[in-house]
Design a protein around this motif. Sequence first.
Motif, PDB file in Angstrom:
ATOM      1  N   GLN A  25       0.830  -1.211   0.000  1.00 31.73           N
ATOM      2  CA  GLN A  25       0.000   0.000   0.000  1.00 31.73           C
ATOM      3  C   GLN A  25       0.864   1.261   0.000  1.00 31.73           C
ATOM      4  O   GLN A  25       0.570   2.225  -0.713  1.00 31.73           O
ATOM      5  N   MET A  26       1.934   1.249   0.777  1.00 33.36           N
ATOM      6  CA  MET A  26       2.809   2.424   0.821  1.00 33.36           C
ATOM      7  C   MET A  26       3.514   2.638  -0.512  1.00 33.36           C
ATOM      8  O   MET A  26       3.652   3.773  -0.974  1.00 33.36           O
ATOM      9  N   HIS A  27       3.951   1.547  -1.142  1.00 31.91           N
ATOM     10  CA  HIS A  27       4.623   1.689  -2.435  1.00 31.91           C
ATOM     11  C   HIS A  27       3.661   2.168  -3.521  1.00 31.91           C
ATOM     12  O   HIS A  27       4.031   2.973  -4.384  1.00 31.91           O
ATOM     13  N   GLN A  28       2.410   1.692  -3.466  1.00 26.17           N
ATOM     14  CA  GLN A  28       1.421   2.171  -4.427  1.00 26.17           C
ATOM     15  C   GLN A  28       1.133   3.655  -4.221  1.00 26.17           C
ATOM     16  O   GLN A  28       1.018   4.418  -5.190  1.00 26.17           O
ATOM     17  N   ALA A  29       1.003   4.068  -2.957  1.00 25.99           N
ATOM     18  CA  ALA A  29       0.772   5.483  -2.675  1.00 25.99           C
ATOM     19  C   ALA A  29       1.949   6.333  -3.126  1.00 25.99           C
ATOM     20  O   ALA A  29       1.776   7.456  -3.623  1.00 25.99           O
ATOM     21  N   GLN A  30       3.160   5.808  -2.996  1.00 26.08           N
ATOM     22  CA  GLN A  30       4.329   6.548  -3.454  1.00 26.08           C
ATOM     23  C   GLN A  30       4.332   6.682  -4.968  1.00 26.08           C
ATOM     24  O   GLN A  30       4.687   7.738  -5.512  1.00 26.08           O
ATOM     25  N   SER A  31       3.936   5.616  -5.673  1.00 24.58           N
ATOM     26  CA  SER A  31       3.904   5.676  -7.140  1.00 24.58           C
ATOM     27  C   SER A  31       2.874   6.694  -7.638  1.00 24.58           C
ATOM     28  O   SER A  31       3.042   7.266  -8.714  1.00 24.58           O
ATOM     29  N   LYS A  32       1.814   6.921  -6.861  1.00 24.56           N
ATOM     30  CA  LYS A  32       0.797   7.905  -7.235  1.00 24.56           C
ATOM     31  C   LYS A  32       1.145   9.321  -6.782  1.00 24.56           C
ATOM     32  O   LYS A  32       0.412  10.269  -7.093  1.00 24.56           O
ATOM     33  N   GLY A  33       2.226   9.468  -6.045  1.00 24.11           N
ATOM     34  CA  GLY A  33       2.626  10.790  -5.576  1.00 24.11           C
ATOM     35  C   GLY A  33       1.951  11.220  -4.295  1.00 24.11           C
ATOM     36  O   GLY A  33       2.126  12.364  -3.855  1.00 24.11           O
ATOM     37  N   ASN A  34       1.198  10.314  -3.654  1.00 19.38           N
ATOM     38  CA  ASN A  34       0.507  10.674  -2.419  1.00 19.38           C
ATOM     39  C   ASN A  34       1.402  10.563  -1.189  1.00 19.38           C
ATOM     40  O   ASN A  34       1.087  11.138  -0.145  1.00 19.38           O
ATOM     41  N   VAL A  35       2.494   9.824  -1.330  1.00 21.07           N
ATOM     42  CA  VAL A  35       3.363   9.548  -0.194  1.00 21.07           C
ATOM     43  C   VAL A  35       4.805   9.604  -0.653  1.00 21.07           C
ATOM     44  O   VAL A  35       5.119   9.209  -1.784  1.00 21.07           O
ATOM     45  N   SER A  36       5.679  10.111   0.205  1.00 15.67           N
ATOM     46  CA  SER A  36       7.128  10.043  -0.011  1.00 15.67           C
ATOM     47  C   SER A  36       7.719   9.168   1.088  1.00 15.67           C
ATOM     48  O   SER A  36       7.591   9.491   2.274  1.00 15.67           O
ATOM     49  N   LEU A  37       8.333   8.042   0.718  1.00 18.88           N
ATOM     50  CA  LEU A  37       8.919   7.134   1.683  1.00 18.88           C
ATOM     51  C   LEU A  37      10.363   7.522   1.961  1.00 18.88           C
ATOM     52  O   LEU A  37      11.111   7.862   1.045  1.00 18.88           O
ATOM     53  N   SER A  38      10.749   7.456   3.221  1.00 12.66           N
ATOM     54  CA  SER A  38      12.117   7.787   3.622  1.00 12.66           C
ATOM     55  C   SER A  38      13.050   6.629   3.325  1.00 12.66           C
ATOM     56  O   SER A  38      12.636   5.466   3.301  1.00 12.66           O
ATOM     57  N   GLN A  39      14.312   6.938   3.096  1.00 13.00           N
ATOM     58  CA  GLN A  39      15.314   5.902   2.972  1.00 13.00           C
ATOM     59  C   GLN A  39      15.523   5.241   4.327  1.00 13.00           C
ATOM     60  O   GLN A  39      15.183   5.802   5.375  1.00 13.00           O
ATOM     61  N   THR A  40      16.089   4.027   4.293  1.00 11.98           N
ATOM     62  CA  THR A  40      16.196   3.245   5.520  1.00 11.98           C
ATOM     63  C   THR A  40      16.951   3.982   6.613  1.00 11.98           C
ATOM     64  O   THR A  40      16.538   4.017   7.770  1.00 11.98           O
ATOM     65  N   ASP A  41      18.061   4.637   6.262  1.00 12.46           N
ATOM     66  CA  ASP A  41      18.859   5.306   7.286  1.00 12.46           C
ATOM     67  C   ASP A  41      18.307   6.676   7.661  1.00 12.46           C
ATOM     68  O   ASP A  41      18.856   7.345   8.536  1.00 12.46           O
ATOM     69  N   LYS A  42      17.219   7.124   7.004  1.00 15.51           N
ATOM     70  CA  LYS A  42      16.613   8.412   7.315  1.00 15.51           C
ATOM     71  C   LYS A  42      15.339   8.276   8.143  1.00 15.51           C
ATOM     72  O   LYS A  42      14.896   9.235   8.766  1.00 15.51           O
ATOM     73  N   ALA A  43      14.732   7.096   8.148  1.00 21.68           N
ATOM     74  CA  ALA A  43      13.498   6.886   8.900  1.00 21.68           C
ATOM     75  C   ALA A  43      13.817   6.787  10.391  1.00 21.68           C
ATOM     76  O   ALA A  43      14.896   6.346  10.794  1.00 21.68           O
ATOM     77  N   SER A  44      12.873   7.224  11.210  1.00 26.87           N
ATOM     78  CA  SER A  44      13.075   7.233  12.656  1.00 26.87           C
ATOM     79  C   SER A  44      11.878   6.603  13.343  1.00 26.87           C
ATOM     80  O   SER A  44      10.847   6.329  12.722  1.00 26.87           O
ATOM     81  N   ALA A  45      12.018   6.378  14.638  1.00 26.94           N
ATOM     82  CA  ALA A  45      10.944   5.771  15.422  1.00 26.94           C
ATOM     83  C   ALA A  45      11.010   6.287  16.847  1.00 26.94           C
ATOM     84  O   ALA A  45      12.097   6.540  17.381  1.00 26.94           O
ATOM     85  N   GLN A  46       9.836   6.444  17.462  1.00 34.10           N
ATOM     86  CA  GLN A  46       9.736   6.850  18.856  1.00 34.10           C
ATOM     87  C   GLN A  46       9.238   5.660  19.664  1.00 34.10           C
ATOM     88  O   GLN A  46       8.192   5.088  19.372  1.00 34.10           O
ATOM     89  N   ILE A  47      10.010   5.296  20.681  1.00 35.66           N
ATOM     90  CA  ILE A  47       9.704   4.109  21.485  1.00 35.66           C
ATOM     91  C   ILE A  47       8.863   4.497  22.687  1.00 35.66           C
ATOM     92  O   ILE A  47       9.099   5.527  23.323  1.00 35.66           O
ATOM     93  N   THR A  48       7.879   3.658  22.993  1.00 36.01           N
ATOM     94  CA  THR A  48       7.074   3.805  24.202  1.00 36.01           C
ATOM     95  C   THR A  48       7.344   2.604  25.092  1.00 36.01           C
ATOM     96  O   THR A  48       7.266   1.453  24.655  1.00 36.01           O
ATOM     97  N   LEU A  49       7.656   2.875  26.354  1.00 40.66           N
ATOM     98  CA  LEU A  49       7.998   1.821  27.297  1.00 40.66           C
ATOM     99  C   LEU A  49       6.753   1.053  27.732  1.00 40.66           C
ATOM    100  O   LEU A  49       5.626   1.508  27.525  1.00 40.66           O
ATOM    101  N   PRO A  50       6.927  -0.127  28.357  1.00 37.01           N
ATOM    102  CA  PRO A  50       5.758  -0.917  28.767  1.00 37.01           C
ATOM    103  C   PRO A  50       4.809  -0.193  29.705  1.00 37.01           C
ATOM    104  O   PRO A  50       3.615  -0.504  29.731  1.00 37.01           O
ATOM    105  N   ASP A  51       5.307   0.786  30.486  1.00 39.16           N
ATOM    106  CA  ASP A  51       4.417   1.516  31.392  1.00 39.16           C
ATOM    107  C   ASP A  51       3.702   2.671  30.712  1.00 39.16           C
ATOM    108  O   ASP A  51       2.965   3.422  31.353  1.00 39.16           O
TER     109      ASP A  51
END
Length: 410
Positions: A222-248
Amino acid sequence: MKSSSLRTPALCLGLLALAACSKGKQQGAPQMPPPQVGVITVQPQNAPLTKDLVGRLSSYRSADVRARVAGVLLKRVYTEGSEVKKGQLLFQIDPAPLKATLRAAQASLAQAQATYTNAHVNAQRSRELAPKGYISKADLDNALATERTAAASVQAARADVETARINLGYANVTSPIDGRAGQQQVTEGALVGNGTATLLTTVDQLDPLYVNFSLSVSELDQMHQAQSKGNVSLSQTDKASAQITLPDGTPYSEPATLDFSDTAVNPSTGAVNLRALVPNPQHRLLPGMYVTLKAKLGEHHNVFVIPQAAVLRDTVGAYVLAVGDQDKVVRHDINAVSMSGSDWIVNSGLAAGEKIIVSGIQNVHEGIAVKTTPWQAPKAASKGAPAGAAPSGAAPAATAKAPAGAAHGK
């Protein structure tokens, strides 16, 4: 006769008074004012493409500390669960047999060197006598062959000495990396390294850590299809980030960075494995923990950001109530693709300039007239408020029950 004539005018006057009172009551009945709602005016914008995922932490490096020579374990030098440095002594294996082996190898080397010295002297004498004809060619060849054999024996003896010295060094078992040393696996007095490299303990590097997670093939498609239509820009692997939430439920202070995306689908899960790298300077995170993470994989283009309180759902799907012509409430079915913080990302069903109802939504339904005021986001709950409590005057949750008739557009 006189009494009847007086009764008739009185009756007429009573009827007129009653009609006047009834008319006054009808004219004086108050009309209910239109309900007041808080609205926002939406415009298309760019928003982060995020995915809520579950991941498991693993060590950045994990080294098994094993016995590399056979012997009796004498003692453990380190404290279990403590930080150790590369090359730090962890265990000691009885070195006495290894020292004896080294001395035997050194004696064999000395014997080989003596044999070579004798062979070399004999060969040198043969080299001097052969040109004068005092010895035969065969005797010269035998002397040279003996010299070469003795030289090879010296090299083999030196290799044995080096092997014995290395094995003696393995009696002191050291840490191969910096990290935290785990529990001792073998007690003192046990015979280790006899045929197999016995596991003594494990050292894990805890800063940084890996977060391992996965994405389904359908989501990636779905993300690749959205990117091909210009609706989404996907980040490169080393540019993508994530925010972690702890178990509490508390967010982790350090952001994670994606550093690996597999090139094949895992046949056991039907998903693609991904990995993020997260700093862990305080060692608050431990390998094996499960955490939730919000991965930012790219950016949506020309979408609408709607507060969660404005999005309702029924059997048809997600929808919002908007203020249309003549200030009347209209329904718009939408496609809410993902969450961004406390807001929904909507990519279809709305137009620029729509007035979306956010607060007061429980008092309205489609088709009635309303009075609009700009909606203000509620302030964050105070520190003393219980976890998860909504601030005073906050808008109703998006999952609140829709007003009667809303599901059918009445």
